[in-house]
Scaffold this active site. Sequence first.
Site, PDB file in Angstrom:
ATOM      1  N   ARG A  60     -10.739   8.010   8.124  1.00 57.82           N
ATOM      2  CA  ARG A  60     -10.392   8.541   6.104  1.00 57.82           C
ATOM      3  C   ARG A  60     -11.158   8.144   5.947  1.00 57.82           C
ATOM      4  NH1 ARG A  60      -4.655   6.442   7.748  1.00 57.82           N
ATOM      5  NH2 ARG A  60      -4.871   4.963   6.690  1.00 57.82           N
ATOM      6  N   ALA A 113      -5.595   9.376   0.103  1.00 64.21           N
ATOM      7  CA  ALA A 113      -6.609   9.669   0.712  1.00 64.21           C
ATOM      8  C   ALA A 113      -5.786  10.533   2.177  1.00 64.21           C
ATOM      9  CB  ALA A 113      -6.895   8.008   1.807  1.00 64.21           C
ATOM     10  N   THR A 137     -11.538   2.739  -7.145  1.00 68.34           N
ATOM     11  CA  THR A 137     -12.798   4.393  -7.328  1.00 68.34           C
ATOM     12  C   THR A 137     -14.150   4.120  -7.540  1.00 68.34           C
ATOM     13  OG1 THR A 137     -13.323   6.248  -8.749  1.00 68.34           O
ATOM     14  CG2 THR A 137     -13.018   4.121  -9.596  1.00 68.34           C
ATOM     15  N   LYS A 149     -10.326  19.278  -7.004  1.00 70.49           N
ATOM     16  CA  LYS A 149     -11.051  17.959  -7.050  1.00 70.49           C
ATOM     17  C   LYS A 149     -10.648  17.430  -8.924  1.00 70.49           C
ATOM     18  CE  LYS A 149     -14.267  14.955  -6.588  1.00 70.49           C
ATOM     19  NZ  LYS A 149     -14.556  14.596  -8.283  1.00 70.49           N
ATOM     20  N   ASP A 192       0.662  -1.283  -0.128  1.00 72.83           N
ATOM     21  CA  ASP A 192      -0.103  -0.244   0.637  1.00 72.83           C
ATOM     22  C   ASP A 192       0.336   1.192  -0.233  1.00 72.83           C
ATOM     23  OD1 ASP A 192      -2.776  -0.304   0.089  1.00 72.83           O
ATOM     24  OD2 ASP A 192      -2.732  -0.558   1.974  1.00 72.83           O
ATOM     25  N   MET A 193       0.299   2.369  -0.643  1.00 73.24           N
ATOM     26  CA  MET A 193       1.013   3.022  -0.417  1.00 73.24           C
ATOM     27  C   MET A 193       0.618   4.423   0.708  1.00 73.24           C
ATOM     28  SD  MET A 193       3.522   5.173  -2.121  1.00 73.24           S
ATOM     29  CE  MET A 193       3.383   4.472  -3.868  1.00 73.24           C
ATOM     30  N   LYS A 210      -7.119   7.191  -5.678  1.00 76.41           N
ATOM     31  CA  LYS A 210      -6.777   8.946  -5.913  1.00 76.41           C
ATOM     32  C   LYS A 210      -5.852   9.415  -4.554  1.00 76.41           C
ATOM     33  CE  LYS A 210     -11.761  10.571  -7.993  1.00 76.41           C
ATOM     34  NZ  LYS A 210     -12.860  11.215  -8.200  1.00 76.41           N
ATOM     35  N   ARG A 214      -2.169  -1.109  -8.518  1.00 73.25           N
ATOM     36  CA  ARG A 214      -3.258  -0.299  -8.269  1.00 73.25           C
ATOM     37  C   ARG A 214      -3.523   0.857  -7.726  1.00 73.25           C
ATOM     38  NH1 ARG A 214      -4.239  -1.051  -2.310  1.00 73.25           N
ATOM     39  NH2 ARG A 214      -5.198  -3.027  -2.255  1.00 73.25           N
ATOM     40  N   GLN A 246      -1.429   7.110  -6.172  1.00 72.80           N
ATOM     41  CA  GLN A 246      -2.702   7.618  -6.183  1.00 72.80           C
ATOM     42  C   GLN A 246      -2.118   9.445  -6.676  1.00 72.80           C
ATOM     43  OE1 GLN A 246       0.028   8.566  -2.704  1.00 72.80           O
ATOM     44  NE2 GLN A 246      -2.114   8.022  -1.224  1.00 72.80           N
TER      45      GLN A 246
END
Length: 308
Positions: free
Chosen positions: A289, A190, A227, A202, A132-133, A188, A185, A164
């Site tokens: 989050r 978080a 998403t 955005k 994961d990032m 956007k 993956r 992201q």
Amino acid sequence: MPFFRSAFIALSKNRLLRHLGERSSLGIKLSSRFVAGVEIEDALRVAEAVNKQGMSVSLDSLGESVTSEAEAHRAAEVYHRLMDAIAERNLNANVSVKLTQLGLLLSNEVAEAIADNLVQHARAVNNFVRIDMEDSSLTQVTLDIVRRLHAKPGLRGAVGTVIQSYLYRSQSDVEQLLADGIRIRLCKGAYKEPPEVAFPKKADVDHNYIRLTCMLLESPIYHGLATHDERMIAEAKSFAIKHGIDAGRFEFQMLYGVRRDLQRQLLREGYNVRVYVPFGHEWYPYFMRRLAERPANVFFLMKNLLRK
């Protein structure tokens, strides 16, 4: 709504609220919409139920920023147990892990060694580890570790990562990862990031998400588009159809408990859908989050709470 987002991200870092929430029956009850439970068996039970609906799963044992090497090894042991259980039960599931959970803030070498063991295990049981990032201060070290692991003999295809779209650097990162043949993956983002490193608007984040989606879909590598935004999904579907990209070459990824109607709709349309299923005692930062990302989640929870 920027105010809600900023407020809930700030609350996600509040140690007192986290301590109280993770130990209260009300907190656990509220979080159950987005968190599968606190034990491994809870996660496996949910994974089996999601599989029966025709969707695959990514299991995430919640936790981050451990403070000792012993904690990092304990966190990794949960993932080793998960991968054995997935193989034994023949579940359609992989695992997702944060490097700070494996000791990254203690030592890059410790985190990489523990992650290496996890990826070796994944390869042995024909599974996959998604690294994961986290926030932008860890982007480069995370990508460096993923690339080194992926380049090891026998580990190609057993490890992937997350990009992201709100970061300015993401297009160049995607280009490098695709050149290395690494699964991505796309989400956007978080975390609250400064305008020096991330798009503040955005519309710009969305535009970059669409640009990166097209890059991933054109790649022969199997990627995930994470998403719940119906416009982003429509753009991906349109691009795939226009360019003759088969629906089986990629997957849509969604969070457990979010837009279940959309998950089922995509499945009916013939798309692959993976549900990201988190679990564990340290659920509070993740839960906050999720509320920050979508204020509608707050109103949904309050409405259901008032019904009790």
